[in-house]
Each structure stands twice: as C-alpha cells, then as structure tokens.
Design a protein around this motif. Structure first.
Motif, PDB file in Angstrom:
ATOM      1  N   GLU A  47       2.697   1.766   6.172  1.00  8.52           N
ATOM      2  CA  GLU A  47       1.842   0.846   5.139  1.00  8.52           C
ATOM      3  C   GLU A  47       2.166  -0.451   5.513  1.00  8.52           C
ATOM      4  O   GLU A  47       1.334  -1.374   5.305  1.00  8.52           O
ATOM      5  CB  GLU A  47       1.983   0.982   3.659  1.00  8.52           C
ATOM      6  N   GLN A  51      -0.520  -2.941   6.214  1.00  4.07           N
ATOM      7  CA  GLN A  51      -1.893  -4.002   5.761  1.00  4.07           C
ATOM      8  C   GLN A  51      -1.421  -5.499   6.393  1.00  4.07           C
ATOM      9  O   GLN A  51      -2.628  -6.414   6.041  1.00  4.07           O
ATOM     10  CB  GLN A  51      -0.889  -3.833   4.267  1.00  4.07           C
ATOM     11  N   GLN A 251       1.492 -10.722   1.748  1.00  2.00           N
ATOM     12  CA  GLN A 251       0.738 -10.011   0.559  1.00  2.00           C
ATOM     13  C   GLN A 251       1.289  -8.273   1.248  1.00  2.00           C
ATOM     14  O   GLN A 251       0.811  -7.813   0.482  1.00  2.00           O
ATOM     15  CB  GLN A 251      -0.535  -9.869   0.753  1.00  2.00           C
ATOM     16  N   ALA A 252       0.964  -7.954   2.330  1.00  2.00           N
ATOM     17  CA  ALA A 252       1.057  -6.782   3.163  1.00  2.00           C
ATOM     18  C   ALA A 252       2.616  -6.323   1.915  1.00  2.00           C
ATOM     19  O   ALA A 252       2.247  -5.212   1.546  1.00  2.00           O
ATOM     20  CB  ALA A 252       1.026  -6.558   4.585  1.00  2.00           C
ATOM     21  N   GLN A 254       3.957  -7.127  -0.119  1.00  2.00           N
ATOM     22  CA  GLN A 254       3.623  -6.615  -1.810  1.00  2.00           C
ATOM     23  C   GLN A 254       2.943  -5.375  -1.919  1.00  2.00           C
ATOM     24  O   GLN A 254       3.132  -4.389  -3.023  1.00  2.00           O
ATOM     25  CB  GLN A 254       3.005  -7.994  -2.872  1.00  2.00           C
ATOM     26  N   VAL A 255       1.244  -5.763  -1.792  1.00  2.00           N
ATOM     27  CA  VAL A 255       0.207  -4.209  -1.501  1.00  2.00           C
ATOM     28  C   VAL A 255       1.009  -3.143  -1.351  1.00  2.00           C
ATOM     29  O   VAL A 255       1.377  -1.592  -1.917  1.00  2.00           O
ATOM     30  CB  VAL A 255      -0.756  -4.428  -0.784  1.00  2.00           C
ATOM     31  N   GLU A 258       4.172  -1.724  -4.204  1.00  2.00           N
ATOM     32  CA  GLU A 258       2.831  -1.168  -5.077  1.00  2.00           C
ATOM     33  C   GLU A 258       2.707  -0.028  -4.877  1.00  2.00           C
ATOM     34  O   GLU A 258       2.459   1.122  -5.749  1.00  2.00           O
ATOM     35  CB  GLU A 258       2.149  -1.967  -5.631  1.00  2.00           C
ATOM     36  N   MET A 259       1.771   0.464  -3.584  1.00  2.00           N
ATOM     37  CA  MET A 259       1.847   1.690  -3.151  1.00  2.00           C
ATOM     38  C   MET A 259       2.739   2.131  -3.473  1.00  2.00           C
ATOM     39  O   MET A 259       2.816   3.653  -3.955  1.00  2.00           O
ATOM     40  CB  MET A 259       0.522   1.391  -1.779  1.00  2.00           C
TER      41      MET A 259
END
Length: 328
Positions: A47, A51, A251-252, A254-255, A258-259
């Motif tokens: 991921e 991302q 940002q990648a 972080q996303v 979270e996932m």
C-alpha cells in the motif's frame, strides 16, 4: 546517429533516472511469514508503494532475516536501516510506557483499539518515540487473547506457576508471573520454540495465534486461553530518513498506516477466534479460562504489574493511563 537510436537512449536514460530516484525503505521485523500480522505488514508495504505511486520501494525482511528483533530499534535510530517493526514490550526499560497495554486485564476492548491510532494516547506515545530517535508510522494491534503454554498439565491457577521457568514479556508484566511463583527468562519470540524444545524453559506466554503460527504445539501440549494482555506491533522509521521524504511520500506513509491499523484489527480478531481450534486439531489440550480463573489471575498479577509500571514510568505512565481511559 539515427533518431530511433537517440530516442531509445533517451528512454533508457529516463528509466534509469526514475529508478535512481526511487526511495528504498528496508523494513525489518521478527514475525514468521505465516503470522497474521506479518501478512498485514506485507499488505502495508504494498500500500505504501501504491500510495506513493512507486516512488518508495518497500523491502520487507521478516523472521529476523535482516536485523535481530532486539536490535531493530537501535538499528533504525542509528540509521543503519530505514524501518522496522517491534512489539511494544520490546522497548523494555528504554521506554517502559510502551508496555501500558500489557497490564494484566487492562486494555482488552476491541472498540478501544479501533480508536487507538488517532487517539491522544497514541499521539503521546508517538512524541515519546520521537524523543528516543524513531518516527512512528504504523500501529498494528496484534492480540488481546493470549495463552499460557505448558507440558503435562494446564496452568490454570496461580499455584500452577510455582517453580515454573517461563519466557516473560518484559519487567513490568513479568512481575505478575513472578508474583505467582514463576521464574522468567527474557527471549525474543524467534528463540522461544527452541528454548521450549530443549528444556531451557518449561512454559511460555504468547499470543494465541502466535502459538499456532510458531508451532508451539510441537513442543507444548497444554494451552490455557486468557485475555491477560493486549499487544501491538508498531512500525517506525529513522527521523532523518522521514524528513528527507517528499510531502507526497509522507502522505503515502500516513494513509497506508491508517489503513493497516484497520487490517490488523480484522486479522487479529479472526486469528484469535480460529487459533484455539487450530491448536486442538493437532491433538493439543486447550482450555479457555473461566471468569473465576481470570479473576484469580487478575487478583495476583494486576497489583504486581501496577507497582512495577508506576516505578518504571512515573508521571509519564500516569498521564498515559489517563489518556487511555478516554478511549476505554
């Protein structure tokens, strides 16, 4: 030189430049390939790459294949590798407040874990981790269901622990085991199977799913299922490495983090539910502790842990416990 050749050279050069621009992130962890959280780490890595649109090349090295479990934190803090995952109790005396969730019967609520990644409590720990030289990027709940493993008989009462040499999880938690009469030994998860097989230790406490994935049933024949502690794996990177990432790459991370937190909860709930029957399928004896048995364990273990945790963590531990109370 022909235009077609020039074009081919330019394309090749551009491809080489893109490859050189890719950021390599080597991530070490101790879990065996079949462990449910090891699979989540792999999914997280994919991921991050998706991302970041391929600008981050995440290379995962599991099962202690790059850095040993007890060396991961220092290796990342010193920048020897970019990333690692550790279990919370591996912080030991370096950052004892990381052990807050292993307090006997302290944080076993799945609803609380769903709130954890964005909670004040998690933010508080992230700030403390940064002070110790690592930047946290992922929280992965691993278990709120454990097993006491043994040979010959169940360890289902405090008296059953007297004179038993067993693998512990860290100073504060181990006080609870010692209060019941056990002698604890510090071992990384990857070494417990061999220690049980050779008689270096008599018993262990571990995640019920790990007892299955690490094949403890080959060297232990009795398992008592207890909601005695909650453990998590967390991913972290070298702060200097993180600071060098682009905003899009940050940002990648972080996303993806979270996932992955959600995936870890789903995988852990499923693994904890299926592991007892998986153990039984091997011929192992499995007993799910009764309410009365859990209360007996709690009565002895919780005060011992609380005293140790308070001594080790001081005002920071008290503040963290207050923040955790908000999500219980």
């Amino acid at each position: 030189m022909k235009p077609s050749i020039i074009a081919a050279i330019l394309v090749t050069a551009a491809s080489a430049g893109a490859a050189q621009a890719q950021t390599v992130m080597r991530c070490s962890h101790q879990l065996p390939p079949a462990h449910h959280i090891a699979l989540v780490v792999d999914k997280w890595a994919a991921e991050v790459e998706a991302q970041s649109e391929g600008s981050i090349d995440v290379q995962v090295f599991g099962a202690d294949s790059l850095v040993k479990a007890n060396d991961n934190i220092l290796a990342v803090a010193k920048g020897e590798i970019e990333c690692a995952f550790s279990l919370n109790f591996q912080w030991g005396k370096t950052l004892p407040i990381m052990n807050v969730t292993v307090g006997p019967y302290t944080m076993s609520s799945i609803d609380a874990w769903k709130k954890w990644p964005t909670s004040e409590a998690a933010g508080y720990l992230e700030a403390k981790l940064l002070e110790k030289g690592v930047k946290n990027v992922a929280w992965m709940f691993q278990t709120n269901v454990s097993v006491f493993t043994s040979n010959g008989k169940f360890m289902q009462t405090p008296d059953d622990f007297k004179g038993v040499k067993m693998r512990g999880l860290g100073p504060a938690f181990d006080r609870g085991l010692e209060a019941m009469g056990a002698t604890t030994v510090s071992l990384p998860g990857s070494e417990v199977y061999q220690a049980l097989a050779t008689g270096v230790i008599d018993a262990a406490v571990t995640d019920v799913a790990a007892a299955w994935s690490r094949k403890y049933y080959e060297v232990q024949d009795h398992f008592v299922v207890v909601p005695v502690l909650a453990a998590y794996l967390h991913g972290y990177v070298t702060p200097g490495f993180y600071d060098g990432l682009t905003d899009a790459e940050k940002q990648a991370l972080q996303v993806a983090g979270e996932m992955a937190a959600g995936w870890a909860i789903d995988a852990s709930v499923e693994a904890s539910a299926s592991a007892p029957d998986q153990l039984r399928s091997t011929g192992a004896q499995v007993h799910v502790a009764t309410d009365a048995e859990n209360e007996a364990f709690k009565a002895v273990m919780q005060p011992a842990f609380a005293a140790g945790f308070e001594a080790e963590s001081g005002a920071d531990g008290k503040e963290l416990l207050d923040l955790i109370a908000k999500i219980q």
